[in-house]
Scaffold this motif. Structure first.
Motif, mmCIF file in Angstrom:
data_model
loop_
_atom_site.group_PDB
_atom_site.id
_atom_site.type_symbol
_atom_site.label_atom_id
_atom_site.label_comp_id
_atom_site.label_asym_id
_atom_site.label_seq_id
_atom_site.Cartn_x
_atom_site.Cartn_y
_atom_site.Cartn_z
ATOM 1 N N UNK B 2 -19.575 -6.183 126.741
ATOM 2 C CA UNK B 2 -20.456 -5.066 126.386
ATOM 3 C C UNK B 2 -21.727 -5.040 127.218
ATOM 4 N N UNK B 3 -22.825 -5.391 126.577
ATOM 5 C CA UNK B 3 -24.100 -5.323 127.280
ATOM 6 C C UNK B 3 -24.487 -6.645 127.910
ATOM 7 N N UNK B 13 -28.519 -6.255 128.426
ATOM 8 C CA UNK B 13 -29.408 -5.090 128.528
ATOM 9 C C UNK B 13 -29.440 -4.315 127.220
ATOM 10 N N UNK B 14 -30.504 -3.581 127.006
ATOM 11 C CA UNK B 14 -30.639 -2.797 125.772
ATOM 12 C C UNK B 14 -31.588 -1.635 126.032
ATOM 13 N N UNK B 15 -31.566 -0.685 125.135
ATOM 14 C CA UNK B 15 -32.511 0.427 125.221
ATOM 15 C C UNK B 15 -31.833 1.758 125.468
ATOM 16 N N UNK B 16 -32.521 2.800 125.091
ATOM 17 C CA UNK B 16 -32.036 4.154 125.295
ATOM 18 C C UNK B 16 -33.050 4.950 126.097
ATOM 19 N N UNK B 20 -38.410 3.758 122.732
ATOM 20 C CA UNK B 20 -39.718 3.256 123.175
ATOM 21 C C UNK B 20 -39.638 2.350 124.408
ATOM 22 N N UNK B 21 -38.584 1.548 124.488
ATOM 23 C CA UNK B 21 -38.446 0.609 125.596
ATOM 24 C C UNK B 21 -36.986 0.528 126.041
ATOM 25 N N UNK C 12 -28.182 -12.124 120.596
ATOM 26 C CA UNK C 12 -28.892 -12.805 121.682
ATOM 27 C C UNK C 12 -30.354 -12.937 121.274
ATOM 28 N N UNK C 25 -31.306 -9.417 119.991
ATOM 29 C CA UNK C 25 -30.471 -8.266 120.310
ATOM 30 C C UNK C 25 -29.124 -8.437 119.623
ATOM 31 N N UNK C 27 -25.578 -6.882 119.278
ATOM 32 C CA UNK C 27 -24.746 -5.952 120.030
ATOM 33 C C UNK C 27 -23.348 -5.881 119.407
ATOM 34 N N UNK C 66 -36.505 -1.590 118.707
ATOM 35 C CA UNK C 66 -36.809 -0.777 119.885
ATOM 36 C C UNK C 66 -35.571 -0.179 120.537
ATOM 37 N N UNK C 67 -34.388 -0.485 120.006
ATOM 38 C CA UNK C 67 -33.178 0.138 120.557
ATOM 39 C C UNK C 67 -32.057 0.045 119.546
ATOM 40 N N UNK C 68 -31.061 0.874 119.712
ATOM 41 C CA UNK C 68 -29.842 0.752 118.927
ATOM 42 C C UNK C 68 -29.870 1.451 117.585
ATOM 43 N N UNK C 69 -31.002 1.971 117.200
ATOM 44 C CA UNK C 69 -31.094 2.658 115.912
ATOM 45 C C UNK C 69 -31.666 4.050 116.155
ATOM 46 N N UNK C 78 -26.695 -1.683 121.594
ATOM 47 C CA UNK C 78 -27.397 -2.932 121.294
ATOM 48 C C UNK C 78 -28.693 -2.679 120.517
ATOM 49 N N UNK C 80 -32.138 -4.014 119.413
ATOM 50 C CA UNK C 80 -33.115 -5.046 119.742
ATOM 51 C C UNK C 80 -34.316 -4.948 118.803
ATOM 52 N N UNK C 82 -38.041 -6.612 117.939
ATOM 53 C CA UNK C 82 -39.165 -7.409 118.449
ATOM 54 C C UNK C 82 -40.069 -7.813 117.290
#
Lengths: 360, 360, 360, 360
Positions: B2-3, B13-16, B20-21, C12, C25, C27, C66-69, C78, C80, C82
């Motif tokens: 996957x990532x 890796x992560x983020x969209x 925000x990031x 991760x 993270x 995933x 910060x990602x995945x939602x 994924x 992530x 923080x």
């Protein structure tokens, strides 16, 4: 990793060209999958040399399944298939002279001279027989889900076949043939291979494959993408030096307005009216046929004299490769492509739907 | 998976695109590797749009390293780099209409309508900024071992650059340029991109990459082969639809006697006099430059009206993609190719020589 | 691998005790899983020090996803999370003196002196906050499938709680408590911890966990077994030095006729009348509660003077560990055990039933 | 994953108790490692039943290495070892009655009745012969680096041996013995096993293992920790239900000031004066002996009548297990523990130092 392919349903291969056996372990098949030995036999037959412009080393490929199958069905555990190497002429091989186009020199460096140099050892195309045997099981698993994989020789030397229809690829038609082409070019192709043999030379070509029936969304974003994993599997074959999906390299010459596949509702699902993407968007199946093409280099073993090095004397030398070789291996790679593709696809399906997806 | 890319030194890796990031975690770097933030900044700059025929969405790419680095050196633990998304215009995006050539329809099916549709979400090329940042560290690790990776635009639309010299690829020369070409064709290429923009259309091309200085024997037989892993990494990019090594697809038109690279002793090591194999035999580096080419499809986001589907209404529709897009992303993919290649290579090297190979 | 746990649904982790952030993270979560931030907050609160016999370093644990939602649901990519480190007193830490019972000396050797020594760096228990946050999502995913995971303090110093009922473990009861014990021994345990603190010493204990509702057959034969993967996850915690399932080490004193759990039909499924196996046969869940116990060593950071070494001077030395530490961390490990267990279980379930098992 | 252990140097196992062969594939061994078949034979002999209080099913364990070895040395490729199953009495086994303490019921559910029920199929301890054969190669690889692994029976039924000296474990002494104990308790232990047999019952015990000579820093933080990976490997054995390192569960009764191992300079490296940590801090080797203990449950196959279920009739039933079984398998697990430990350790070493670390 190394000799293991896949994540959840995995293939592990082992064996050398001139060792007693080659083999494959297919792990992760759920209990209750019917194991059809006739299908394995039939797929192995498609990989076997046929005499016309192919190697006279004809192995019987009498395999035996030594684990994972009980009363004709998968028992849920690792399935190991052994194939004995019977027809070996080890004396044809020398350890000193690196054969150009082969891994001889690299293996000698990497393994400090301890590699099995006979017939290329583990780097030999011979190992693909084990992949084909295991892949036959994967093809059957897919078949039970109405997923089909076909492949044909798109080009051999100067002779070209048609390409698959991008929307309705002629999978059944080519899979049924002994010499898998769409158009009636098989005989001409074989003549070309035979002619190369008379010149002590060899030719290469292109194999085209197609997968139909895949659900939408198979393959994962980024590093387990459908096209990425298929590429890794195809490039694992020493003879394959490139792969392209859909319109492939031709996309460099297209505009976005030509390359993009328009979407269209067909019942409650969307199809694309063209298939330049080769059935893959963002690394995932889009519901259209997955279509990809692999270039197969000319067989490196040729009788013509070639410049090379003597790895022991560390000196320049000349070699005329002896032994029994195919002037063209493109046809024999076709079932390997189908087998490897099936192994990639069952694994990716299992990540999404679980191994139980394939259970009886 | 996957990532996550790699086995021993891994990238996650992560983020969209409109979150925000975006970010990347590079794990497995040993303690004591100098982390050069200027190099990261410089490589990110090469990926950034430049205005001429490229998207007006210019992110500042102000990254921060939030773990794994202590006093300017790797501390041996996972290195996480965050890049904020600042310049987002989410209102440009609609959730209903699938953009042809993008993953919108597939993501909608796979994720049951829960995907982040804004700017392609995680499927966006935006994520490659995180790959570039992490890859810069990998490039520096390789550099300390005299291993270099370069890439250039071999073709953009109808304009072609020269190919790398297969024995002495012009790596330093192209890496130094803002617009990476071997010959003086950069300006013409940019005009072609600008012209496509005026037509509300887009163009694609070909990126060529080369790795020099690799020891012999890197990459593993079969399923972790050097060419297989590079292919998987390259095809992870949604815009890349094909890859070829060395003479690539042209090998289909060659004879064995032409395709085989003759070996020759140079001092105590063997070189090949040609490089049709692209530096890879049997899936392993042979000591020659590793050379490969990737086709980049035309940017799918175009202003021209296209047939598509309304995923909510389940009906046919038409779309003219708004938002700020590149008429050509080929130049911007060049540093991504270098970054991903470096990540693959450090991982394969570490399997052979250990992570400690890269320790101070 | 290293900072990544799992195969198909993976965690991760990254970050150091005194860096700007720690994070995780997650995933492989399919699209459409409701992400409940209140549940994350509540589980983090259970891990936070409470003052009585626990460290005065109280972090607010204000996390951000910060990602995945997207719009409150997983978007399929994924996730992530923080967590900023706010309350750090880095000046309490010295780089020269290795703290006995910690990884300081090992990290210094392994990372050649480049490790982040402040508060144990990445080896700090602080990182478990990130595990707890991600694990809360996994616990919710399991909850939607009627699978529950509970844990309690079976022993703290000299004070013992009851063990879980092996057939009907009191999961809801202990999960609801601030100080998770079955019997009313929480206050006495806290006194014991406070007393250890007055002596500038510390105490350890035992955590017992239970999983109910697991389908039969989860976990794989041999190397991805349910008990093996749980053991790997639990032993990943530096403070955990042992694990046992069911009757555990007591089995050494039993006969087969006592140890074997008799089977009995209950409706159409078999149960066992005792649960000495701890719900695991042959590495797989047998449908009974999975019960396991982990020993937690006394907190190594103590104020009493200890013999140690000066890693720079390469000489013997003495240390009295300053900084703000827990005289007992057993209670705080309870939610970590639940979180890690949930992460292992969602991953194993996904291998069998696919990620889609958890999709809305 | 499943039947594959490790990351860079991997073991894959296959086979069923009553199939034609069991086997193991060891992949990632570099070229040039001497393969000592006598050592394999000797270690297999240590695993074989000896008659006194052990099963009368004595297999000759005539293995053959069918790949990966050339002229007595590893050739760099996957090493596959086959061991034929000769002495099988399949008629002793019934498919309907689940044997308590075995995986029969679970396997029947998981594999939908398609499992190989004869002798436990792939869940049988028989498979450990293949692990032992492959592990012997790993032990030899470690031996060439002055790393030794020993194990002994710390307890059998009510009879106890001494524990290893935590600083100077008696590895050579116990490895040299047929019946591996430190003190002279072997004969008494065997009597205890024989007596259990006369009662148609069985006994369990504890195995203690030690690894010496490991460099500092082997094992990775968190999820590939040395203790975590050893735990996963040990718990992969169906008979092992718990593991502890160093002082283990006794740490719950200690104070920090007692549990912490004081550091002391010895030459230019630090040692610890006690070894309560069992040689592991923060998941990594600290240079002291790695010491761990595993509980082995009493053999579940007993002749006494037990309550069970008829899986076909879905009804309660009674069973007296027939077939030839060990009243105690603790001694036979000792070489398995050594083999598995060696496989874990070579893999972790290779991640740090590379596979080449073990090359000739």
């Amino acid at each position: 990793m190394r000799n293991t392919l896949g994540h959840n349903i995995t293939l592990t291969i082992f064996g050398e060209s001139h060792g007693p056996y080659i083999g494959a372990t297919l792990d992760g098949v759920p209990g209750g999958v019917k194991i059809d030995e006739d299908n394995i036999r039939a797929l192995l037959a498609k990989r076997r040399p046929q005499g016309k412009g192919e190697t006279p080393r004809v192995e019987k490929d009498e395999f035996s399944i030594i684990s994972g199958v009980f009363n004709g069905y998968s028992n849920g555990e690792a399935i190991t298939i052994l194939i004995p190497n019977s027809n070996t002429h080890s004396s044809d091989y020398q350890s000193e002279l690196a054969r150009p186009g082969h891994a001889d020199y690299v293996a000698n460096e990497k393994y400090h001279g301890f590699q099995d140099y006979r017939g290329g050892g583990h780097f030999s195309g011979r190992i693909t027989a084990a992949i084909v045997a295991a892949g036959s099981i994967a093809l059957d698993m897919l078949n039970s889900k109405k997923i089909a994989i076909g492949a044909h020789i798109e080009q051999l030397g100067t002779i070209k076949d048609a390409r698959f229809d991008p929307i309705f690829p002629e999978i059944e038609q080519v899979n049924a043939k002994d010499y898998p082409t769409i158009q009636d070019v098989g005989e001409t192709m074989q003549h070309e291979a035979e002619f190369a043999a008379t010149e002590h030379d060899s030719i290469g070509g292109i194999v085209e494959a197609a997968i139909t029936g895949l659900p939408v969304g198979i393959g994962e974003t980024w590093f387990s993408s459908l096209d990425g994993e298929l590429s890794n599997a195809m490039l694992s074959l020493g003879a394959v030096k490139g792969i392209e999906f859909g319109a492939g390299f031709e996309l460099a010459n297209m505009k976005g307005s030509e390359a993009n596949d328009p979407l269209w509702m067909e019942g409650d699902r969307a199809i694309t009216l063209t298939n330049n993407a080769g059935g893959v968007n963002g690394g995932m199946s889009n519901g259209m046929p997955v279509i990809y093409r692999m270039v197969v280099k000319p067989t490196p073993s040729i009788g013509l004299p070639q410049k090379t090095v003597d790895m022991k004397a560390k000196d320049n030398a000349e070699i005329s490769v002896k032994g029994r070789h195919d002037p063209a291996i493109v046809r024999r790679i076709v079932p390997v492509v189908r087998a490897l593709s099936a192994l990639v696809v069952v694994d990716l399906l299992s990540l999404q739907y679980g191994r139980e997806y394939f259970a009886k």
